[in-house]
Scaffold this active site. Structure first.
Site, PDB file in Angstrom:
ATOM      1  N   CYS A 105       8.884 -18.253   4.166  1.00 14.24           N
ATOM      2  CA  CYS A 105       8.270 -18.776   2.937  1.00 14.24           C
ATOM      3  C   CYS A 105       9.163 -18.522   1.725  1.00 14.24           C
ATOM      4  O   CYS A 105       9.261 -19.365   0.833  1.00 14.24           O
ATOM      5  CB  CYS A 105       6.889 -18.151   2.727  1.00 14.24           C
ATOM      6  SG  CYS A 105       5.645 -18.707   3.917  1.00 14.24           S
TER       7      CYS A 105
ATOM      8  N   GLY B  71       0.790  -1.224   0.000  1.00 14.64           N
ATOM      9  CA  GLY B  71       0.000   0.000   0.000  1.00 14.64           C
ATOM     10  C   GLY B  71       0.824   1.276   0.000  1.00 14.64           C
ATOM     11  O   GLY B  71       0.346   2.333   0.416  1.00 14.64           O
TER      12      GLY B  71
ATOM     13  N   GLU C 279       7.969   4.839  -6.411  1.00 13.96           N
ATOM     14  CA  GLU C 279       8.914   3.948  -7.106  1.00 13.96           C
ATOM     15  C   GLU C 279      10.356   4.441  -6.933  1.00 13.96           C
ATOM     16  O   GLU C 279      11.164   4.403  -7.852  1.00 13.96           O
ATOM     17  CB  GLU C 279       8.548   3.821  -8.592  1.00 13.96           C
ATOM     18  CG  GLU C 279       7.134   3.366  -8.873  1.00 13.96           C
ATOM     19  CD  GLU C 279       6.821   1.956  -8.379  1.00 13.96           C
ATOM     20  OE1 GLU C 279       7.765   1.181  -8.090  1.00 13.96           O
ATOM     21  OE2 GLU C 279       5.631   1.621  -8.270  1.00 13.96           O
ATOM     22  N   SER C 280      10.684   4.869  -5.725  1.00 11.19           N
ATOM     23  CA  SER C 280      11.993   5.480  -5.464  1.00 11.19           C
ATOM     24  C   SER C 280      13.148   4.490  -5.533  1.00 11.19           C
ATOM     25  O   SER C 280      14.306   4.911  -5.591  1.00 11.19           O
ATOM     26  CB  SER C 280      11.989   6.184  -4.109  1.00 11.19           C
ATOM     27  OG  SER C 280      11.766   5.268  -3.063  1.00 11.19           O
TER      28      SER C 280
END
Length: 197
Positions: A181, A14, A84-85
């Site tokens: 996982c 998020g 999107e740094s």
């Protein structure tokens, strides 16, 4: 005092939603905000930041040649928000750090900390070095634990353990996983073994 903040998480946590909410909060108070996103991410269109919730907003774009200095700021800019740094170059992160401290405009960078192999992005590594403040956003693994890793999937949904660091995609291409996982998955085990070698 203004500062550079790095807000990071695994995929699907998020981050873009939080950026858009921050932008809304400033605008609602009558303040100007500048938004940037990576030019190479055109999933929602060039210069568009869109969250998985469906909210979106136009933004300026940055690429490897973008220079972040006082010229990018409007006179009344209250905050600079960058999505999107992870795709920033280290020199650009240095420019943003300098800009935050010389312009008195807070700069908040939202992005991934690491790629699908667990390796840092150059922009993220620079942000982890230079940012004045850090905020980790919680993503959730399929097992319910905190996800801090990103796994890449191929067109059939199978886990990928090799390839270019940058491949733009959303939920169809990446899943967030907890470290357990990530490493217990067969592709993750292969990557862990090859990284150790």
């Amino acid at each position: 005092m203004s500062q550079l903040t790095f807000i990071f998480a695994a995929m699907n946590a998020g981050k873009s939603t939080l950026l858009l909410q921050a932008a809304h909060n400033y605008v609602e108070r009558g303040m100007a905000v500048e938004l940037y996103t990576a030019a190479l991410d055109t999933r929602a269109g060039l210069g568009v930041i869109r969250s998985r919730l469906g909210i979106e907003r136009g933004a300026s774009t940055f690429n490897a040649d973008t220079v972040f200095d006082h010229r990018i700021l409007e006179r009344d800019t209250a905050c600079l928000l960058i999505d999107e740094s992870q795709f920033l170059r280290p020199v650009q992160v240095r420019q943003l750090h300098r800009l935050a401290h010389t312009s008195q405009v807070p700069i908040r960078c939202y992005g991934l900390r690491s790629d699908f192999l667990g390796h840092p992005f150059a922009g993220s590594a620079a942000l982890l070095t230079l940012a004045d403040e850090f905020e980790e956003v919680r993503a959730v693994c399929g097992c319910g634990k905190k996800a801090t890793m990103n796994a890449r999937l191929d067109a059939t949904g199978a886990r990928v353990s090799a390839g270019e660091q940058t491949l733009i995609g959303g939920n169809e291409r990446y899943i967030a996983m907890c470290p357990r996982c990530f490493y217990l998955d067969s592709a993750g085990e292969q990557d862990a073994q090859s990284t150790a070698a």
